[in-house]
Design a protein around this motif. Sequence first.
Motif, PDB file in Angstrom:
ATOM      1  N   ILE A  84       0.825  -1.223   0.000  1.00  0.00           N
ATOM      2  CA  ILE A  84       0.000   0.000   0.000  1.00  0.00           C
ATOM      3  C   ILE A  84       0.858   1.272   0.000  1.00  0.00           C
ATOM      4  CG2 ILE A  84      -2.038  -1.059   1.037  1.00  0.00           C
ATOM      5  CD1 ILE A  84      -1.167   0.243   3.720  1.00  0.00           C
ATOM      6  N   PHE A  85       2.166   1.127   0.208  1.00  0.00           N
ATOM      7  CA  PHE A  85       3.067   2.275   0.155  1.00  0.00           C
ATOM      8  C   PHE A  85       3.737   2.405  -1.212  1.00  0.00           C
ATOM      9  CE2 PHE A  85       1.864   3.016   4.209  1.00  0.00           C
ATOM     10  CZ  PHE A  85       2.638   2.604   5.280  1.00  0.00           C
ATOM     11  N   PHE A 140       2.867   4.059  -3.708  1.00  0.00           N
ATOM     12  CA  PHE A 140       2.857   5.440  -4.207  1.00  0.00           C
ATOM     13  C   PHE A 140       4.046   6.252  -3.681  1.00  0.00           C
ATOM     14  CE2 PHE A 140       1.449   7.915  -0.474  1.00  0.00           C
ATOM     15  CZ  PHE A 140       1.009   6.902   0.377  1.00  0.00           C
ATOM     16  N   LEU A 141       4.769   5.687  -2.720  1.00  0.00           N
ATOM     17  CA  LEU A 141       5.929   6.390  -2.143  1.00  0.00           C
ATOM     18  C   LEU A 141       7.257   5.903  -2.732  1.00  0.00           C
ATOM     19  CD1 LEU A 141       4.830   6.267   1.613  1.00  0.00           C
ATOM     20  CD2 LEU A 141       4.807   8.260   0.124  1.00  0.00           C
ATOM     21  N   LEU A 179       9.317   8.488  -4.453  1.00  0.00           N
ATOM     22  CA  LEU A 179       9.784   9.509  -3.507  1.00  0.00           C
ATOM     23  C   LEU A 179      11.019   9.027  -2.768  1.00  0.00           C
ATOM     24  CD1 LEU A 179       8.872  12.261  -2.076  1.00  0.00           C
ATOM     25  CD2 LEU A 179       7.926  10.790  -0.337  1.00  0.00           C
ATOM     26  N   GLU A 193       2.975  13.422   0.702  1.00  0.00           N
ATOM     27  CA  GLU A 193       2.624  12.644  -0.481  1.00  0.00           C
ATOM     28  C   GLU A 193       1.347  11.846  -0.233  1.00  0.00           C
ATOM     29  OE1 GLU A 193       4.345  13.122  -3.154  1.00  0.00           O
ATOM     30  OE2 GLU A 193       3.273  11.685  -4.406  1.00  0.00           O
ATOM     31  N   LEU A 210      -7.833   2.745  -1.816  1.00  0.00           N
ATOM     32  CA  LEU A 210      -6.398   2.724  -2.107  1.00  0.00           C
ATOM     33  C   LEU A 210      -5.616   1.817  -1.155  1.00  0.00           C
ATOM     34  CD1 LEU A 210      -5.952   6.515  -2.889  1.00  0.00           C
ATOM     35  CD2 LEU A 210      -5.814   4.616  -4.507  1.00  0.00           C
ATOM     36  N   PHE A 229      -6.066   1.472   2.261  1.00  0.00           N
ATOM     37  CA  PHE A 229      -5.956   1.871   3.675  1.00  0.00           C
ATOM     38  C   PHE A 229      -7.276   1.572   4.401  1.00  0.00           C
ATOM     39  CE2 PHE A 229      -1.843   3.855   3.595  1.00  0.00           C
ATOM     40  CZ  PHE A 229      -1.677   4.241   2.284  1.00  0.00           C
TER      41      PHE A 229
END
Lengths: 109, 164
Positions: free
Chosen positions: A89-90, A92-93, A96, B42, B75, B77
């Motif tokens: 779920i991370f 998207f990071l 970065l 972010e 998403l 969470f």
Amino acid sequence: MRQPGAYSNLLSGGKTGPHSLPLARIKKIMKKSGEDVKMISGEAPIVFSKACELFIEELTKRAWAMTLQRKTRTMHKEDVAAAVMETDIFDFLVGLVSHTPNPSAPLES
Amino acid sequence: MKRDPDQYMPIATLTRIMRCVLPDHAKVADDAKETIQECVSEFISFITNEANERCHREYRRTVTPNDVVAAMEGLGFGNYVEPLTVFINKHRAQQDCCPPPRQATHQPLPPPPQMARLPAVDGYVPSPPAVDVANYLEMPQMRDYFVGPYRGGGGGGEQFDPFK
């Protein structure tokens, strides 16, 4: 004497929620997230203040697990990056944490 | 390149939240804190974009808490939904119970409380008796006071003559 409740700061129009993440700054970041983000309900930053707290706690716990794997007591940026890579779920990071320059990397002449 | 602090959550607040889930002996380097700061911003942007898209799909303009929570669930969470729902409900219940004051009302201040009478204390020294000002100098103790250093009057003795 009655003590103020946990949410009294919120109710009296304080700038931060009970978890002290600044609502105005959250709203600023929300507005900057997209050109077409125009109207934001008053409660949305309040929800984000709690959500960000949950997010920070989860990312910190996962990063600390990486720190323990390195058998050390100091959490570094690499541990946060490793936690991001390990958690779906991370995703998207990923961009970065992989683009951030590593200050400890030796400079090439 | 200098970071714009307005784009991130305050590092002190972030550190306080981190400390809640870390053991006492844990240390956190500054670069880790800065990375998490960036990740939080972010996260906000990521969820907001999704929530905003939901709004547009439903022909609405305002991003609501429900949009934010639904975006998080969509998403990945989903485990945040329950604590966030409890949080929102509590907040709304507080709002209904104790609404914030709209305006400051200029009500007259209540009168100050009466000063409490001090209780009588044993051994209290009373104030001296009232003095008869007209006969002040005739009082024996005052006559002695004035005549004393120049004693010579009051029944015999030479009076003081500064020109002698």
